[in-house]
Motif scaffolding. Structure first.
Motif, PDB file in Angstrom:
ATOM      1  N   THR A  73      -3.677 -40.343  24.280  1.00 27.38           N
ATOM      2  CA  THR A  73      -3.745 -40.961  22.971  1.00 27.38           C
ATOM      3  C   THR A  73      -2.373 -41.005  22.295  1.00 27.38           C
ATOM      4  OG1 THR A  73      -4.345 -38.820  22.007  1.00 27.38           O
ATOM      5  CG2 THR A  73      -6.136 -40.311  22.623  1.00 27.38           C
ATOM      6  N   ARG A  74      -1.473 -40.106  22.668  1.00 25.55           N
ATOM      7  CA  ARG A  74      -0.173 -40.063  22.015  1.00 25.55           C
ATOM      8  C   ARG A  74       0.845 -40.981  22.674  1.00 25.55           C
ATOM      9  NH1 ARG A  74       0.484 -33.522  21.021  1.00 25.55           N
ATOM     10  NH2 ARG A  74      -1.180 -33.329  19.483  1.00 25.55           N
ATOM     11  N   ALA A  75       0.580 -41.423  23.887  1.00 27.20           N
ATOM     12  CA  ALA A  75       1.538 -42.283  24.576  1.00 27.20           C
ATOM     13  C   ALA A  75       1.627 -43.627  23.866  1.00 27.20           C
ATOM     14  CB  ALA A  75       1.121 -42.476  26.025  1.00 27.20           C
ATOM     15  N   TYR A  76       2.843 -44.118  23.694  1.00 25.32           N
ATOM     16  CA  TYR A  76       3.059 -45.405  23.035  1.00 25.32           C
ATOM     17  C   TYR A  76       3.492 -46.426  24.073  1.00 25.32           C
ATOM     18  CZ  TYR A  76       5.566 -49.115  20.597  1.00 25.32           C
ATOM     19  OH  TYR A  76       6.014 -50.333  20.182  1.00 25.32           O
ATOM     20  N   VAL A  77       2.784 -47.527  24.117  1.00 21.52           N
ATOM     21  CA  VAL A  77       3.132 -48.631  25.009  1.00 21.52           C
ATOM     22  C   VAL A  77       3.610 -49.791  24.148  1.00 21.52           C
ATOM     23  CG1 VAL A  77       2.312 -50.225  26.773  1.00 21.52           C
ATOM     24  CG2 VAL A  77       1.409 -47.887  26.686  1.00 21.52           C
ATOM     25  N   PRO A  78       4.899 -50.141  24.216  1.00 18.87           N
ATOM     26  CA  PRO A  78       5.416 -51.222  23.373  1.00 18.87           C
ATOM     27  C   PRO A  78       4.748 -52.554  23.699  1.00 18.87           C
ATOM     28  CG  PRO A  78       7.214 -49.954  24.350  1.00 18.87           C
ATOM     29  CD  PRO A  78       5.960 -49.532  25.043  1.00 18.87           C
ATOM     30  N   THR A  79       4.610 -53.378  22.700  1.00 21.72           N
ATOM     31  CA  THR A  79       4.118 -54.725  22.921  1.00 21.72           C
ATOM     32  C   THR A  79       5.222 -55.570  23.541  1.00 21.72           C
ATOM     33  OG1 THR A  79       4.856 -55.495  20.756  1.00 21.72           O
ATOM     34  CG2 THR A  79       2.643 -54.534  20.886  1.00 21.72           C
ATOM     35  N   ASP A  80       4.839 -56.707  24.078  1.00 22.83           N
ATOM     36  CA  ASP A  80       5.843 -57.622  24.626  1.00 22.83           C
ATOM     37  C   ASP A  80       6.850 -58.031  23.552  1.00 22.83           C
ATOM     38  OD1 ASP A  80       4.551 -57.523  27.045  1.00 22.83           O
ATOM     39  OD2 ASP A  80       3.484 -59.419  26.776  1.00 22.83           O
ATOM     40  N   ARG A  81       6.386 -58.059  22.305  1.00 27.40           N
ATOM     41  CA  ARG A  81       7.234 -58.516  21.213  1.00 27.40           C
ATOM     42  C   ARG A  81       8.458 -57.613  21.006  1.00 27.40           C
ATOM     43  NH1 ARG A  81       3.490 -58.739  17.947  1.00 27.40           N
ATOM     44  NH2 ARG A  81       3.004 -60.946  18.135  1.00 27.40           N
ATOM     45  N   VAL A  82       8.302 -56.322  21.277  1.00 31.21           N
ATOM     46  CA  VAL A  82       9.410 -55.384  21.010  1.00 31.21           C
ATOM     47  C   VAL A  82       9.884 -54.637  22.243  1.00 31.21           C
ATOM     48  CG1 VAL A  82       8.659 -55.067  18.621  1.00 31.21           C
ATOM     49  CG2 VAL A  82       7.836 -53.488  20.386  1.00 31.21           C
ATOM     50  N   SER A  83       9.243 -54.848  23.378  1.00 32.41           N
ATOM     51  CA  SER A  83       9.565 -54.040  24.554  1.00 32.41           C
ATOM     52  C   SER A  83      10.996 -54.225  25.037  1.00 32.41           C
ATOM     53  CB  SER A  83       8.584 -54.351  25.695  1.00 32.41           C
ATOM     54  OG  SER A  83       8.680 -55.717  26.072  1.00 32.41           O
ATOM     55  N   GLU A  84      11.574 -55.402  24.807  1.00 34.10           N
ATOM     56  CA  GLU A  84      12.934 -55.668  25.285  1.00 34.10           C
ATOM     57  C   GLU A  84      13.986 -55.564  24.180  1.00 34.10           C
ATOM     58  OE1 GLU A  84      13.590 -56.097  28.471  1.00 34.10           O
ATOM     59  OE2 GLU A  84      11.452 -55.911  28.933  1.00 34.10           O
TER      60      GLU A  84
END
Length: 452
Positions: free
Chosen positions: A48-59
């Motif tokens: 639950t604590r892991a953050y997966v960036p969206t495509d919008r901000v991942s790069e």
């Protein structure tokens, strides 16, 4: 008279005790299951604590200047003496009459919310200023076309969000200001970097023509340019305008350094001028002009800029301001009026001094064997070629900081096509520039030149 809380009815009290006991029983694992439970809880917690960036901000990446500044400051905390040539921070104070206007506005109580797109008096002032500095009739720009923001970056980012749809191609200079690629990525567009010609003054126009297509939604211009200091020739600006018309594309012209030009032509403020796509016939309805106060009036910390665009687009950009920053501080806007409407002698004197510093820095760099530095026609950056030493831009910049005690930026902080270059800002005083260039010469003088 004190009151006493009545005890709950017996049935309700029994229910409370039962719920409490059940909760404690669930929270206290049995000895046979406690280890398994703790492992499961840790696994759930980690998930639950892991953050997966969206495509919008991942790069998204930060501006390299901040990383270099932090590294330089870390060395200073260790007692090292560092010469700072990495930050594009004007070396002059905010003009006194501008600062006083801001202070007076605070004293007058102008510290409340303002209109999201700017106070009317500043928008009117900007409209007049843009008209006269871009060679237009006095009333050519309407205040309805002006959007004020906290700095010039909202004038870059929000129009990009308003005109770029996912999959749209956007052309921008590489090397160029890092925010260009960032705003394209966040908007869901496809970044199309365009290399510059050798002197950094303009696009490689052959490459520009090859990359321009009906898929192009927006072309980003920056003249005078960061990081090169280049000023785009009028014929190239006109060629970009023609291509934009032919392909029905927008042009976003970042002109934040518009008053820092060292050429011959002058506007009615006495400044030398750079060609602007904004005054080319037929371009007003597809151009977003971005400018501000930070560089011309030494107001980086005031956070005040503007953009001029078609009124219909301005309305949508205003909504983005409403739902993000809300508005720009009123007292900074009052200072902005004083900057635009007040005496401009200080700007002219500053440009003369920057020209003197530029000439010294370019001359000093070109005396270093293996270094080639074109003379920039605007802004306050030098962008020398250091590729002859056979090291990457990052390696050269790191070496200059670690061994030479001078902070510069690698050209790759501005895009892949910046490889082989470093950026220096010549906003500092002459003593700082002499010491910085001497350290660069001493450090690079220890390296072997691998190509002539």
């Amino acid at each position: 008279m004190a009151t006493t809380r009545a005890a709950p009815p017996p049935s309700l009290a029994r229910r409370h005790r039962a719920l409490r006991d059940d909760h404690l029983a669930r929270a206290r694992p049995s000895s046979s299951t406690s280890t398994l439970g703790r492992r499961r809880d840790r696994a759930v917690s980690a998930t639950t604590r892991a953050y997966v960036p969206t495509d919008r901000v991942s790069e998204l990446q930060s501006e390299g200047a901040y990383a270099v500044l932090a590294a330089a400051q870390a060395l200073e905390r260790e007692g090292r003496d560092i010469v700072h040539l990495e930050i594009g921070q004007p070396g002059f104070p905010t003009p006194s009459h501008v600062a006083r206007a801001g202070i007076d506005a605070i004293d007058a109580g102008k510290t409340k919310y303002s209109s999201p797109d700017g106070i009317p008096t500043l928008k009117e002032s900007i409209a007049r200023y843009v008209s006269r500095t871009r060679g237009l009739d006095d009333d050519a720009v309407s205040p309805d076309e002006v959007v004020v923001g906290p700095g010039a970056k909202p004038g870059l980012f929000f129009p990009a969000l308003a005109v770029i749809s996912p999959g749209d191609e956007v052309m921008y200079p590489d090397p160029g200001f890092p925010t260009y690629k960032a705003m394209i990525q966040v908007a869901g567009g496809v970044p199309v970097p365009v290399p510059l010609r050798a002197d950094g003054a303009s696009f490689d126009m052959d490459a520009f023509r090859a990359k321009m297509s009906p898929k192009t939604k927006l072309v980003v211009l920056n003249s005078p340019a960061n990081p090169t200091g280049g000023v785009m020739p009028a014929e190239d600006v006109e060629a970009v305008a023609a291509a934009a018309k032919e392909n029905d594309a927008w042009v976003l012209s970042d002109e934040i350094y518009s008053r820092l030009v060292y050429g011959d032509g002058e506007d009615d403020t006495g400044n030398a001028t750079a060609s602007s796509v904004f005054n080319i016939p037929g371009m007003r309805d597809r151009t977003i002009l971005v400018d501000g106060f930070s560089k011309t009036y030494c107001m980086t910390g005031w956070r005040l800029g503007w953009a001029v665009m078609p009124a219909a687009l301005a309305k949508k950009v205003e909504l983005l301001l409403v739902h993000s920053v809300g508005c720009t501080a009123t007292f900074t806007q009052e200072a902005g009026i004083a900057a635009l409407e007040g005496p401009q002698d200080g700007v002219l004197e500053m440009v003369d001094e920057y020209r003197r510093r530029r000439d010294f820095v370019v001359g000093a760099l070109n005396e270093i064997p293996g270094v080639e530095c074109p003379t920039p026609a605007g802004a306050f950056y030098a962008f020398p070629d250091v590729s002859a030493f056979g090291k990457s831009s990052k390696e050269i910049a790191d070496l200059l900081l670690a061994e030479g005690g001078v902070a510069v930026l690698p050209g790759t902080d501005f895009g892949a096509n910046g490889e082989g270059k470093i950026r220096l800002s010549y906003v500092g005083d002459m003593e700082t520039l002499r010491e910085g260039c001497a350290r660069i010469a001493a450090t690079l003088g220890k390296l072997e030149i691998e190509r002539s």
